[in-house]
Design a protein around this motif. Structure first.
Motif, PDB file in Angstrom:
ATOM      1  N   CYS A  98      -2.863  -2.874   6.780  1.00 61.49           N
ATOM      2  CA  CYS A  98      -3.298  -3.692   5.648  1.00 61.49           C
ATOM      3  C   CYS A  98      -3.945  -2.879   4.538  1.00 61.49           C
ATOM      4  N   VAL A  99      -4.392  -1.682   4.862  1.00 63.88           N
ATOM      5  CA  VAL A  99      -5.074  -0.828   3.881  1.00 63.88           C
ATOM      6  C   VAL A  99      -4.094   0.067   3.128  1.00 63.88           C
ATOM      7  N   LYS A 111     -13.295   1.819   1.296  1.00 61.31           N
ATOM      8  CA  LYS A 111     -14.217   0.759   1.732  1.00 61.31           C
ATOM      9  C   LYS A 111     -13.812  -0.600   1.168  1.00 61.31           C
ATOM     10  N   GLU A 112     -13.437  -0.604  -0.098  1.00 64.84           N
ATOM     11  CA  GLU A 112     -13.005  -1.853  -0.736  1.00 64.84           C
ATOM     12  C   GLU A 112     -11.716  -2.356  -0.097  1.00 64.84           C
ATOM     13  N   ALA A 113     -10.785  -1.433   0.181  1.00 61.85           N
ATOM     14  CA  ALA A 113      -9.512  -1.817   0.795  1.00 61.85           C
ATOM     15  C   ALA A 113      -9.722  -2.390   2.193  1.00 61.85           C
ATOM     16  N   GLU A 114     -10.620  -1.774   2.948  1.00 60.41           N
ATOM     17  CA  GLU A 114     -10.886  -2.263   4.304  1.00 60.41           C
ATOM     18  C   GLU A 114     -11.577  -3.628   4.267  1.00 60.41           C
ATOM     19  N   VAL A 145      -0.161 -10.650  10.723  1.00 58.66           N
ATOM     20  CA  VAL A 145      -0.591  -9.377  10.116  1.00 58.66           C
ATOM     21  C   VAL A 145       0.274  -9.075   8.893  1.00 58.66           C
ATOM     22  N   ALA A 146       1.581  -9.301   9.011  1.00 51.54           N
ATOM     23  CA  ALA A 146       2.479  -9.040   7.884  1.00 51.54           C
ATOM     24  C   ALA A 146       2.107  -9.903   6.679  1.00 51.54           C
ATOM     25  N   ILE A 147       1.713 -11.149   6.928  1.00 50.46           N
ATOM     26  CA  ILE A 147       1.278 -12.027   5.838  1.00 50.46           C
ATOM     27  C   ILE A 147      -0.021 -11.494   5.230  1.00 50.46           C
ATOM     28  N   ALA A 148      -0.970 -11.111   6.096  1.00 52.29           N
ATOM     29  CA  ALA A 148      -2.241 -10.560   5.597  1.00 52.29           C
ATOM     30  C   ALA A 148      -2.007  -9.304   4.773  1.00 52.29           C
ATOM     31  N   ARG A 149      -1.106  -8.450   5.240  1.00 53.48           N
ATOM     32  CA  ARG A 149      -0.812  -7.201   4.518  1.00 53.48           C
ATOM     33  C   ARG A 149      -0.308  -7.500   3.106  1.00 53.48           C
TER      34      ARG A 149
END
Length: 242
Positions: A98-99, A111-114, A145-149
């Motif tokens: 996701c990052v 940090k922002e990406a995480e 996870v794919a949707i979250a990414r």
């Protein structure tokens, strides 16, 4: 948000998209259905240039999708896509999956990406899986996870290409529930699916395709109650009794 005008696409001699005209308003939720081979997946793959259209115009949020690579890059930053197969990087953890695009495509500090990744993992109800590798997750979890990414890129449009077709029946609901929640946020969505219960609940408009053409487009109430074409009637009679 999206305008397709006179779009045609060939694979060799096979005319896969024929004179497609489709306009999608911001916040509108479109479900595309139709028999296998009707051009549904090719249509949405043209919207983010995974497939190149041969004729016609595609304009997304005021940017025309043409040969200019800067336009293609700009559109891909605004258009998220979820595939039948989850396409996660197996050597990266859920969090790292996701990052990665945030860091590479947008230059987002780690940090922002995480933090954004965890926000969207919570949105799809699997924050506890952040440290795991994809192989340790169920199919339904991998698709979430794919949707979250995709959501981590904060796109203006989300495209879904039969997102539940590779899942076991008991996992389908968990993915559809996440998509229903997403629809409730006002996200512009185009979904290719055979999940007609989801379509009735979420779609603003049904688009039925056959042999590369849009045969009809209507509200779910009208489409399911009184389809205008014989081909759509036959399709519905088969899929609703399946």
């Amino acid at each position: 948000m999206i305008t397709m005008t006179g779009v045609n696409k060939w694979f060799g001699r096979f005319h896969v998209l024929k004179d497609i005209d489709l306009a999608v308003a911001a916040g509108e939720r479109i479900v595309i259905c139709g028999p296998s081979g009707s051009g549904k997946s090719t249509l949405i793959r043209c919207i983010n240039r995974l497939e190149e259209h041969d004729e016609g115009r595609i304009v997304i949020d005021g940017i025309e999708l043409d040969e200019d690579t800067r336009n293609i890059a700009a559109i891909r930053r605004e258009v998220g896509m979820v595939f039948q197969q989850f396409n996660l990087f197996p050597h990266l953890t859920v969090l790292e999956n996701c990052v990665l695009a945030q860091r590479r495509a947008r230059g987002t500090p780690r940090k922002e990406a995480e933090a954004r990744a965890m926000h969207y993992l919570e949105r799809v109800r699997i924050p506890e899986q952040a440290g795991k590798y994809p192989a340790r997750l169920s199919g339904g979890q991998q698709q979430r996870v794919a949707i979250a990414r995709s959501l981590c890129m904060e796109p203006k449009v989300m495209l879904f290409d039969e997102p539940t077709s590779a899942l076991d029946p008991e996992m389908i609901k968990e993915v559809l529930d996440v998509m229903i929640d997403l629809a409730g946020t006002g996200m512009t969505m185009i979904v290719v699916t055979h999940e007609m219960g989801f379509a009735r609940q979420v779609a603003d408009r049904m688009v039925f395709m056959d042999q590369g053409r849009i045969v009809e487009a209507a509200s779910p109430a009208d489409f399911f109650a009184a389809p205008k074409s014989d081909r759509a009637s036959l399709f519905l009679s088969r899929i609703l009794t399946h």
